[in-house]
Write an enzyme that holds these catalytic residues in place. Structure first.
Site, PDB file in Angstrom:
ATOM      1  N   LYS A   1     -31.177 -15.358 -16.580  1.00 60.74           N
ATOM      2  CA  LYS A   1     -31.253 -14.704 -17.884  1.00 60.74           C
ATOM      3  C   LYS A   1     -31.016 -15.737 -18.975  1.00 60.74           C
ATOM      4  O   LYS A   1     -30.091 -16.564 -18.848  1.00 60.74           O
ATOM      5  CB  LYS A   1     -30.176 -13.612 -17.977  1.00 60.74           C
ATOM      6  CG  LYS A   1     -30.369 -12.496 -16.949  1.00 60.74           C
ATOM      7  CD  LYS A   1     -29.227 -11.499 -16.928  1.00 60.74           C
ATOM      8  CE  LYS A   1     -29.474 -10.467 -15.837  1.00 60.74           C
ATOM      9  NZ  LYS A   1     -28.346  -9.545 -15.639  1.00 60.74           N
TER      10      LYS A   1
ATOM     11  N   CYS B   1     -34.490  -8.217  40.104  1.00 58.73           N
ATOM     12  CA  CYS B   1     -34.773  -9.361  39.256  1.00 58.73           C
ATOM     13  C   CYS B   1     -36.286  -9.552  39.131  1.00 58.73           C
ATOM     14  O   CYS B   1     -36.983  -9.643  40.144  1.00 58.73           O
ATOM     15  CB  CYS B   1     -34.125 -10.603  39.857  1.00 58.73           C
ATOM     16  SG  CYS B   1     -34.596 -12.103  38.989  1.00 58.73           S
TER      17      CYS B   1
ATOM     18  N   ILE C   1     -36.779  -5.873 -13.990  1.00 59.96           N
ATOM     19  CA  ILE C   1     -37.078  -7.261 -14.310  1.00 59.96           C
ATOM     20  C   ILE C   1     -38.297  -7.721 -13.538  1.00 59.96           C
ATOM     21  O   ILE C   1     -38.541  -7.281 -12.428  1.00 59.96           O
ATOM     22  CB  ILE C   1     -35.926  -8.251 -13.989  1.00 59.96           C
ATOM     23  CG1 ILE C   1     -34.804  -7.576 -13.215  1.00 59.96           C
ATOM     24  CG2 ILE C   1     -35.419  -8.915 -15.242  1.00 59.96           C
ATOM     25  CD1 ILE C   1     -33.671  -8.517 -12.911  1.00 59.96           C
TER      26      ILE C   1
ATOM     27  N   ASP D   1       0.820  -1.213   0.000  1.00 62.38           N
ATOM     28  CA  ASP D   1       0.000   0.000   0.000  1.00 62.38           C
ATOM     29  C   ASP D   1       0.855   1.264   0.000  1.00 62.38           C
ATOM     30  O   ASP D   1       0.561   2.242  -0.678  1.00 62.38           O
ATOM     31  CB  ASP D   1      -0.905   0.036   1.245  1.00 62.38           C
ATOM     32  CG  ASP D   1      -2.008  -0.989   1.139  1.00 62.38           C
ATOM     33  OD1 ASP D   1      -2.039  -1.702   0.112  1.00 62.38           O
ATOM     34  OD2 ASP D   1      -2.821  -1.079   2.073  1.00 62.38           O
TER      35      ASP D   1
ATOM     36  N   LYS E   1     -28.936 -11.510  -7.195  1.00 63.43           N
ATOM     37  CA  LYS E   1     -29.666 -10.244  -7.255  1.00 63.43           C
ATOM     38  C   LYS E   1     -29.153  -9.385  -6.105  1.00 63.43           C
ATOM     39  O   LYS E   1     -29.500  -9.588  -4.943  1.00 63.43           O
ATOM     40  CB  LYS E   1     -31.171 -10.450  -7.153  1.00 63.43           C
ATOM     41  CG  LYS E   1     -31.924  -9.150  -7.386  1.00 63.43           C
ATOM     42  CD  LYS E   1     -33.398  -9.383  -7.606  1.00 63.43           C
ATOM     43  CE  LYS E   1     -34.103  -8.111  -8.052  1.00 63.43           C
ATOM     44  NZ  LYS E   1     -34.017  -7.027  -7.072  1.00 63.43           N
TER      45      LYS E   1
ATOM     46  N   CYS F   1     -37.111 -13.219  40.957  1.00 63.06           N
ATOM     47  CA  CYS F   1     -36.995 -13.482  42.400  1.00 63.06           C
ATOM     48  C   CYS F   1     -36.960 -12.208  43.237  1.00 63.06           C
ATOM     49  O   CYS F   1     -36.953 -12.275  44.460  1.00 63.06           O
ATOM     50  CB  CYS F   1     -35.773 -14.338  42.689  1.00 63.06           C
ATOM     51  SG  CYS F   1     -34.223 -13.460  42.490  1.00 63.06           S
TER      52      CYS F   1
ATOM     53  N   ARG G   1     -30.855   5.035 -12.028  1.00 64.64           N
ATOM     54  CA  ARG G   1     -31.885   4.534 -12.932  1.00 64.64           C
ATOM     55  C   ARG G   1     -33.040   5.535 -13.079  1.00 64.64           C
ATOM     56  O   ARG G   1     -33.584   5.711 -14.152  1.00 64.64           O
ATOM     57  CB  ARG G   1     -32.409   3.208 -12.370  1.00 64.64           C
ATOM     58  CG  ARG G   1     -33.527   2.615 -13.151  1.00 64.64           C
ATOM     59  CD  ARG G   1     -33.675   1.146 -12.809  1.00 64.64           C
ATOM     60  NE  ARG G   1     -34.834   0.620 -13.480  1.00 64.64           N
ATOM     61  CZ  ARG G   1     -36.052   0.636 -12.975  1.00 64.64           C
ATOM     62  NH1 ARG G   1     -36.253   1.134 -11.780  1.00 64.64           N
ATOM     63  NH2 ARG G   1     -37.057   0.146 -13.645  1.00 64.64           N
TER      64      ARG G   1
ATOM     65  N   CYS H   1     -32.659 -17.794  42.909  1.00 67.78           N
ATOM     66  CA  CYS H   1     -33.532 -17.283  41.842  1.00 67.78           C
ATOM     67  C   CYS H   1     -34.045 -18.442  40.989  1.00 67.78           C
ATOM     68  O   CYS H   1     -33.261 -19.211  40.432  1.00 67.78           O
ATOM     69  CB  CYS H   1     -32.755 -16.291  40.985  1.00 67.78           C
ATOM     70  SG  CYS H   1     -33.649 -15.759  39.521  1.00 67.78           S
TER      71      CYS H   1
HETATM   72  S1  IVH Z   1     -30.638  -7.192 -14.847  1.00 65.36           S
HETATM   73  C1  IVH Z   1     -33.090  -5.953 -18.288  1.00 65.36           C
HETATM   74  N1  IVH Z   1     -29.203  -8.389 -13.008  1.00 65.36           N
HETATM   75  O1  IVH Z   1     -32.719  -5.518  -9.797  1.00 65.36           O
HETATM   76  C2  IVH Z   1     -32.555  -6.455 -17.016  1.00 65.36           C
HETATM   77  N2  IVH Z   1     -30.618  -6.619 -12.319  1.00 65.36           N
HETATM   78  O2  IVH Z   1     -35.503  -4.684 -11.669  1.00 65.36           O
HETATM   79  C3  IVH Z   1     -32.021  -5.376 -16.180  1.00 65.36           C
HETATM   80  N3  IVH Z   1     -30.469  -6.117  -9.908  1.00 65.36           N
HETATM   81  O3  IVH Z   1     -32.920  -2.406  -9.688  1.00 65.36           O
HETATM   82  C4  IVH Z   1     -31.605  -5.754 -14.820  1.00 65.36           C
HETATM   83  N4  IVH Z   1     -28.981  -7.646  -9.419  1.00 65.36           N
HETATM   84  O4  IVH Z   1     -30.474  -2.962 -10.276  1.00 65.36           O
HETATM   85  C5  IVH Z   1     -30.111  -7.430 -13.256  1.00 65.36           C
HETATM   86  N5  IVH Z   1     -27.841  -9.544 -11.524  1.00 65.36           N
HETATM   87  C6  IVH Z   1     -28.733  -8.584 -11.760  1.00 65.36           C
HETATM   88  C7  IVH Z   1     -29.233  -7.742 -10.748  1.00 65.36           C
HETATM   89  C8  IVH Z   1     -30.189  -6.767 -11.060  1.00 65.36           C
HETATM   90  C9  IVH Z   1     -29.731  -6.669  -8.943  1.00 65.36           C
HETATM   91  C10 IVH Z   1     -31.443  -5.016  -9.680  1.00 65.36           C
HETATM   92  C11 IVH Z   1     -31.377  -3.920 -10.676  1.00 65.36           C
HETATM   93  C12 IVH Z   1     -32.784  -3.370 -10.679  1.00 65.36           C
HETATM   94  C13 IVH Z   1     -33.591  -4.561 -10.313  1.00 65.36           C
HETATM   95  C14 IVH Z   1     -34.252  -5.139 -11.533  1.00 65.36           C
END
Ligand code: IVH
Length: 685
Positions: free
Chosen positions: A303, A421, A82, A32, A120, A424, A141, A445
């Site tokens: 996916k 307590c 999604i 570092d 997720k 007791c 977003r 107790c």
């Molecule tokens: S894909 C078209 N992959 O979940 C697909 N989203 O509604 C676009 N999220 O707020 C999203 N982990 O930020 C995708 N492995 C992942 C994810 C992910 C978390 C969140 C994303 C969004 C919500 C999807």
């Protein structure tokens, strides 16, 4: 002679490279201090030649003035959400695969669909735009069409490259900004210190997501820089098209691999799986891993891997048909506090417990949540009637995370821990430097007495199989048993007269009490319930002294010789045996026929299996796992939970699974129960 411009470029190059090794690959090759030295060199150079500062310079991660307001950003390609599968069972994954196959018009004879399975992440979606390889914009977003420009804060995230090499002219990376759990805990710790120091306007954060969201939405990047964020990439937005020299990908997985080579973190759990079975397996595996991950997830994402199929599947209202989020049961829920009770533990510790309106969280219905102690209860300021956030993660006991202050009733009373307590009525005291109040009643107790019996009878202590909490409650309340030896004087008549005690069960209880007379020295010591003496310490004491009398007579200095025994533990043992009534209990238990084998001190001496590590797997024909473990440990072996190259021997019983497979794969010796008995010189039965 190199020019200043060349020098600056070379330093930037080096720093980028090492930042990638450090933040993304977690494999730094520079100390570092050396990194800091290069960094300072670049800073000095830029101070002398401000015209050399580039927006992608590592020195520019924090900087600039605070903003007055956020600027809106229209996404070049919308940021979609999604569809969420709320069926948390395996059937949720099944349903997605069925839908995909139907829409792709696949028949039963067609092979399984390839999917990419991802975590997720529980953070905030982010779009990172690079032009000519330089990070030019980071946007939230928002509503999917328009977000906010938060570039100044995102630059502070070490894992996000400020510059890419060999990337297309335009590249938008989509992913999740989050806060790792350890960083969140440390941040809250710092926040608490600030609040304690009287700094105005500071607060703690409810969870890592909340903390991450707060950091991203700071107008002042120097504040964001103090709130350590991380990033995972999971997709693309706009990218230079193939006809203009952009890359082409056939699958989503290829695309993720490209993101990785460009320097973005992609979660290591991300993988390709086949068909519904593959999805179900991933969902299950990640569900088990969930609590051990260094960051929060709220589900997994599936996916369709082939990008041509993704195009074919298309979208329904802003949600792709080719992806789904499969949730796990939420680990946090709202509920109300119906009462705050104070429970008394075995050592007299008073624990405030919030009684909750039943709520389903983390996969079970929760009605109690610990408030730990007075300081914790005060810090969280939980009051009867409050609406609270309850969290239950894994097997950890449920806890109250925070109070929803907006919903507090005006007349809600502040909770204070009683100074006597509740069971007791004895005085409860809090010793200096201790967090807990303790009842001073000892075995007078009822609560402590009940716990003392249950502790003695515990499976890992002296073990009285049929002495459960309901029975102990009755025996203590009726005054039938007062001290441990009373257990051995229980007779049939005393038992059958108790509530819900039939002849058969009374005999069972008596038989298990009788059986408990044959025990081991470590179990007996542990069973006495001496404060600070857990199972490991009990074993260490038995090994060191060999005999009960030697332990009872040991001076503080002698106790301190035992491995792992420090001043607090030593003092606690001494105090326990200095009390006449405790010595009497030991004496009386022996007189009742409780026995164990005593030996010579064995610590330090070499035992037959000293230095060897064993792993136990499967069901043994006659011994319980605990018994086998005790026997191995008594012979000096260590017993570990998983098989590795360091394992010397695996003790396997019926239905041994992956541990046995691994042992065979690694060529480790495998023995059965008979083998164990032979090894320890016992004749087999
Ligand atoms: S894909 C078209 N992959 O979940 C697909 N989203 O509604 C676009 N999220 O707020 C999203 N982990 O930020 C995708 N492995 C992942 C994810 C992910 C978390 C969140 C994303 C969004 C919500 C999807």
């Amino acid at each position: 002679m190199t020019t200043a411009a060349e020098q600056a470029a070379a330093l930037r190059e080096q720093l980028h490279h090492h930042a990638h090794l450090y933040y993304v690959l977690d494999a730094p090759t520079l100390p570092d201090a050396e990194y800091d030295r290069l960094f300072k060199q670049l800073q000095q150079l830029e101070a002398q030649h401000p015209e050399l500062i580039t927006p992608d310079s590592p020195t520019q991660r924090v900087g600039g003035k605070a903003l007055d307001a956020f600027v809106s950003v229209r996404h070049a390609m919308p940021m979609l959400s999604i569809r969420t599968e709320t069926d948390t069972q395996a059937s949720g994954a099944q349903a997605f695969d069925t839908r995909v196959r139907k829409e792709l018009a696949l028949s039963e004879s067609d092979p399984a669909v390839d999917y990419v399975a991802e975590l997720k992440f529980d953070g905030l979606a982010m779009s990172l735009r690079y032009e000519q390889g330089v990070l030019v914009q980071a946007a939230t977003r928002g509503d999917g069409e328009t977000g906010e420009d938060v570039t100044h804060n995102i630059r502070t995230i070490g894992q996000i490259p400020l510059r890419l090499s060999h990337a297309p002219a335009v590249l938008e990376v989509r992913g999740e900004v989050y806060m790792a759990r350890a960083d969140f805990e440390a941040l809250n710790e710092r926040q608490r210190a600030r609040i304690a120091a009287g700094e105005k306007g500071e607060k703690t954060f409810v969870n890592p997501r909340n903390a991450a969201a707060g950091a991203v939405r700071q107008l002042d990047s120097s504040i964001a820089a103090q709130r350590p964020l991380s990033f995972f990439a999971y997709g693309l937005g706009e990218i230079t098209p193939a006809e203009q020299g952009g890359p082409t990908f056939a699958t989503h997985f290829e695309l993720l691999m490209a993101l990785k080579t460009w320097g973005f973190p992609v979660a290591e759990q991300t993988c390709c799986v086949q068909g519904a079975a593959g999805l179900v397996d991933f969902h299950e595996r990640m569900g088990q891993l969930r609590d051990a991950l260094p960051f929060d997830i709220d589900g997994v994402v599936y996916k369709v891997n082939r990008l041509d199929w993704q195009r074919q599947l298309g979208f329904v209202t802003r949600e792709p048909r080719w992806a789904v989020a499969h949730k796990y049961p939420a680990q946090e829920q709202l509920t109300t506090v119906q009462a705050i009770e104070v429970q008394v533990g075995r050592t007299g510790k008073l624990t405030p417990v919030a009684k909750l309106a039943p709520v389903f969280v983390g996969g079970v219905t929760v009605t109690n949540a610990t408030l730990h102690n007075e300081d914790e209860a005060r810090r969280k300021d939980v009051r009867v009637g409050d609406t609270v956030v309850v969290r239950r993660a894994g097997d950890v006991i449920p806890e109250v995370v925070s109070v929803v202050l907006d919903k507090r009733m005006q007349d809600a009373q502040i909770f204070t821990i009683p100074h006597e307590c509740p069971v007791c009525g004895s005085l409860a005291v809090r010793e200096e430097e201790e967090a807990d109040y303790r009842c001073t009643g000892g075995l007078f107790c009822g609560a402590q007495r009940k716990q003392a019996f249950l502790h003695y009878a515990h499976r890992r202590a002296v073990e009285i199989e049929d002495l459960g909490d309901k029975l102990v409650e009755q025996l203590v309340d009726a005054g039938v048993v007062k001290t441990l030896p009373d257990l051995y004087h229980l007779d049939f008549t005393a038992l059958v007269t108790l509530d819900r005690m039939a002849e058969k069960s009374a005999n069972k209880v008596l038989a298990s009490i009788e059986k408990s007379k044959q025990t081991t020295l470590p179990r007996f010591i542990f069973g006495l319930g001496i404060r600070h003496v857990g199972e490991a310490t009990a074993k260490a004491l038995a090994r060191h002294f060999g005999k009960m009398d030697a332990i009872m007579e040991a001076t503080l200095e002698q106790l301190l010789q035992v491995s792992d025994v420090g001043p607090t533990v030593a003092q606690s043992i001494r105090t326990f045996f200095d009390q006449e009534h405790n010595r009497k209990v030991v004496e009386q238990l022996r007189a009742c026929g409780v026995t164990w084998t005593e030996g010579e001190p064995t610590e330090g001496a070499s035992l037959p299996l000293t230095g060897q590590t064993f792993v136990i797997t499967g069901t043994l024909p006659t011994l319980s796992r605990d018994q086998a473990k005790d026997m191995l440990e008594a012979a000096g072996a260590k017993v570990a939970g998983s098989v590795s190259k360091k394992t010397h021997c695996v003790l396997a019983g019926a239905e041994a699974g992956s541990k046995l497979d691994k042992a065979i794969e690694l060529g480790i010796q495998v023995i059965n129960e008979q083998g164990l008995l032979a090894l320890l010189g016992h004749s087999s039965v």
